[in-house]
Design a protein around this motif. Structure first.
Motif, PDB file in Angstrom:
ATOM      1  N   ALA A 276       0.831  -1.205   0.000  1.00 42.22           N
ATOM      2  CA  ALA A 276       0.000   0.000   0.000  1.00 42.22           C
ATOM      3  C   ALA A 276       0.866   1.255   0.000  1.00 42.22           C
ATOM      4  CB  ALA A 276      -0.946   0.000   1.195  1.00 42.22           C
ATOM      5  N   GLY A 277       1.992   1.193   0.694  1.00 43.97           N
ATOM      6  CA  GLY A 277       2.905   2.328   0.727  1.00 43.97           C
ATOM      7  C   GLY A 277       3.602   2.588  -0.593  1.00 43.97           C
ATOM      8  N   ARG A 278       3.683   1.593  -1.432  1.00 40.03           N
ATOM      9  CA  ARG A 278       4.378   1.728  -2.720  1.00 40.03           C
ATOM     10  C   ARG A 278       3.449   2.003  -3.896  1.00 40.03           C
ATOM     11  NH1 ARG A 278       9.174  -2.772  -2.451  1.00 40.03           N
ATOM     12  NH2 ARG A 278      10.028  -2.028  -0.487  1.00 40.03           N
ATOM     13  N   MET A 279       2.152   1.837  -3.685  1.00 40.58           N
ATOM     14  CA  MET A 279       1.195   2.055  -4.767  1.00 40.58           C
ATOM     15  C   MET A 279       0.862   3.527  -4.867  1.00 40.58           C
ATOM     16  SD  MET A 279      -1.437  -1.092  -4.412  1.00 40.58           S
ATOM     17  CE  MET A 279      -0.896  -2.778  -4.552  1.00 40.58           C
ATOM     18  N   GLY A 280       0.527   3.949  -6.070  1.00 39.08           N
ATOM     19  CA  GLY A 280       0.127   5.327  -6.294  1.00 39.08           C
ATOM     20  C   GLY A 280      -1.303   5.562  -5.848  1.00 39.08           C
ATOM     21  N   GLU A 281      -1.830   6.712  -6.252  1.00 45.37           N
ATOM     22  CA  GLU A 281      -3.191   7.074  -5.868  1.00 45.37           C
ATOM     23  C   GLU A 281      -4.238   6.539  -6.827  1.00 45.37           C
ATOM     24  OE1 GLU A 281      -3.520  11.252  -5.238  1.00 45.37           O
ATOM     25  OE2 GLU A 281      -1.718  11.316  -3.995  1.00 45.37           O
ATOM     26  N   HIS A 282      -3.816   6.044  -7.978  1.00 45.27           N
ATOM     27  CA  HIS A 282      -4.744   5.553  -8.997  1.00 45.27           C
ATOM     28  C   HIS A 282      -4.466   4.070  -9.221  1.00 45.27           C
ATOM     29  CE1 HIS A 282      -5.519   9.785 -10.071  1.00 45.27           C
ATOM     30  NE2 HIS A 282      -4.231   9.928  -9.825  1.00 45.27           N
ATOM     31  N   VAL A 283      -5.278   3.208  -8.597  1.00 46.76           N
ATOM     32  CA  VAL A 283      -5.057   1.767  -8.672  1.00 46.76           C
ATOM     33  C   VAL A 283      -6.335   1.069  -9.098  1.00 46.76           C
ATOM     34  CG1 VAL A 283      -4.422  -0.294  -7.357  1.00 46.76           C
ATOM     35  CG2 VAL A 283      -3.312   1.876  -6.841  1.00 46.76           C
ATOM     36  N   VAL A 284      -6.196   0.133 -10.038  1.00 50.58           N
ATOM     37  CA  VAL A 284      -7.316  -0.713 -10.454  1.00 50.58           C
ATOM     38  C   VAL A 284      -6.895  -2.152 -10.228  1.00 50.58           C
ATOM     39  CG1 VAL A 284      -8.807  -1.457 -12.337  1.00 50.58           C
ATOM     40  CG2 VAL A 284      -8.107   0.931 -12.186  1.00 50.58           C
ATOM     41  N   LEU A 285      -7.731  -2.910  -9.522  1.00 53.25           N
ATOM     42  CA  LEU A 285      -7.457  -4.314  -9.232  1.00 53.25           C
ATOM     43  C   LEU A 285      -8.233  -5.197 -10.200  1.00 53.25           C
ATOM     44  CD1 LEU A 285      -7.711  -4.046  -5.356  1.00 53.25           C
ATOM     45  CD2 LEU A 285      -5.622  -4.191  -6.713  1.00 53.25           C
ATOM     46  N   VAL A 286      -7.564  -6.247 -10.685  1.00 54.41           N
ATOM     47  CA  VAL A 286      -8.136  -7.136 -11.687  1.00 54.41           C
ATOM     48  C   VAL A 286      -7.971  -8.579 -11.237  1.00 54.41           C
ATOM     49  CG1 VAL A 286      -7.944  -7.924 -14.083  1.00 54.41           C
ATOM     50  CG2 VAL A 286      -7.520  -5.532 -13.527  1.00 54.41           C
ATOM     51  N   CYS A 287      -8.978  -9.410 -11.493  1.00 55.40           N
ATOM     52  CA  CYS A 287      -8.868 -10.858 -11.317  1.00 55.40           C
ATOM     53  C   CYS A 287      -9.724 -11.507 -12.403  1.00 55.40           C
ATOM     54  CB  CYS A 287      -9.269 -11.304  -9.914  1.00 55.40           C
ATOM     55  SG  CYS A 287     -11.006 -11.088  -9.532  1.00 55.40           S
ATOM     56  N   ARG A 288     -10.070 -12.759 -12.219  1.00 53.86           N
ATOM     57  CA  ARG A 288     -10.856 -13.445 -13.249  1.00 53.86           C
ATOM     58  C   ARG A 288     -12.295 -12.960 -13.281  1.00 53.86           C
ATOM     59  NH1 ARG A 288     -13.642 -18.709 -13.826  1.00 53.86           N
ATOM     60  NH2 ARG A 288     -13.617 -18.682 -11.589  1.00 53.86           N
ATOM     61  N   SER A 289     -12.921 -12.828 -12.092  1.00 54.82           N
ATOM     62  CA  SER A 289     -14.340 -12.461 -12.064  1.00 54.82           C
ATOM     63  C   SER A 289     -14.648 -11.230 -11.209  1.00 54.82           C
ATOM     64  CB  SER A 289     -15.157 -13.637 -11.519  1.00 54.82           C
ATOM     65  OG  SER A 289     -14.803 -13.875 -10.166  1.00 54.82           O
TER      66      SER A 289
ATOM     67  N   ILE B 239      -8.989   3.216  -4.927  1.00 54.63           N
ATOM     68  CA  ILE B 239      -8.853   1.891  -5.523  1.00 54.63           C
ATOM     69  C   ILE B 239     -10.154   1.540  -6.229  1.00 54.63           C
ATOM     70  CG2 ILE B 239      -8.369  -0.536  -5.095  1.00 54.63           C
ATOM     71  CD1 ILE B 239      -7.206   0.354  -2.389  1.00 54.63           C
ATOM     72  N   ASP B 240     -10.033   0.997  -7.434  1.00 55.86           N
ATOM     73  CA  ASP B 240     -11.195   0.512  -8.166  1.00 55.86           C
ATOM     74  C   ASP B 240     -10.997  -0.964  -8.472  1.00 55.86           C
ATOM     75  OD1 ASP B 240     -12.871   2.879  -8.621  1.00 55.86           O
ATOM     76  OD2 ASP B 240     -11.169   3.617  -9.794  1.00 55.86           O
ATOM     77  N   VAL B 241     -12.108  -1.662  -8.676  1.00 56.74           N
ATOM     78  CA  VAL B 241     -12.094  -3.079  -9.068  1.00 56.74           C
ATOM     79  C   VAL B 241     -12.735  -3.167 -10.444  1.00 56.74           C
ATOM     80  CG1 VAL B 241     -12.984  -5.381  -8.527  1.00 56.74           C
ATOM     81  CG2 VAL B 241     -12.184  -3.888  -6.687  1.00 56.74           C
ATOM     82  N   LEU B 242     -12.105  -3.912 -11.352  1.00 59.88           N
ATOM     83  CA  LEU B 242     -12.633  -4.080 -12.695  1.00 59.88           C
ATOM     84  C   LEU B 242     -13.868  -4.971 -12.648  1.00 59.88           C
ATOM     85  CD1 LEU B 242     -12.400  -3.665 -15.762  1.00 59.88           C
ATOM     86  CD2 LEU B 242     -10.912  -5.676 -15.815  1.00 59.88           C
ATOM     87  N   ASP B 243     -15.010  -4.437 -13.089  1.00 56.78           N
ATOM     88  CA  ASP B 243     -16.258  -5.198 -13.133  1.00 56.78           C
ATOM     89  C   ASP B 243     -16.136  -6.351 -14.123  1.00 56.78           C
ATOM     90  OD1 ASP B 243     -17.389  -3.348 -11.383  1.00 56.78           O
ATOM     91  OD2 ASP B 243     -18.296  -2.179 -13.001  1.00 56.78           O
TER      92      ASP B 243
END
Length: 128
Positions: free
Chosen positions: A51-64, A83-87
């Motif tokens: 979390a300390g190394r990530m920027g302010e604009h993060v999108v998380l992706v997985c299979r579903s 943080i956003d999650v890819l729908d």
């Protein structure tokens, strides 16, 4: 975040970081160009450091979206916002936008488990 929104942000936001929380084998098979692979178990074990190394604009992706949702909760608990999650996950992105990197080498983890279980059932049936 929808796949179309992610595609737009990838083309307009140079600070956007896409984190794929699937296994390395799943990531190797298909992933969004420019994304980084940080498997969920590794992310949850080192949440504060990451979390300390990530920027302010993060999108998380997985299979579903399920694993990305868990990763999002862990990162938010450590104080990371934006943080956003890819729908719909990588499959929805691939269907809606295309533009993914592919290599045909490995099966997804759930397919590996089903194949192993099926093989054990077949072996037990034949042995009986």
């Amino acid at each position: 975040m929808t796949p179309a929104e992610l595609a737009h942000r990838l083309s307009t936001d140079p600070e956007l970081m896409v984190i794929d929380v699937r296994t390395p084998g799943e990531f190797e098979t298909v992933h969004i160009p420019g994304s980084h692979n940080v498997p969920l178990d590794l992310l949850t074990a080192h949440t504060d450091t990451l979390a300390g190394r990530m920027g302010e604009h993060v999108v998380l992706v997985c299979r579903s979206g399920a694993r990305a949702g868990k990763a999002c909760e862990a990162l938010q608990q450590s104080g990371l916002e934006g943080i956003d999650v890819l729908d719909g996950g990588i499959a929805a992105y691939q269907d809606a936008v295309g533009g993914v990197n592919r290599s045909g080498g490995r099966w997804a983890m759930d397919r590996q488990v089903r194949m192993t279980a099926g093989t054990l059932v077949l072996a037990g049936t034949l042995a009986g």
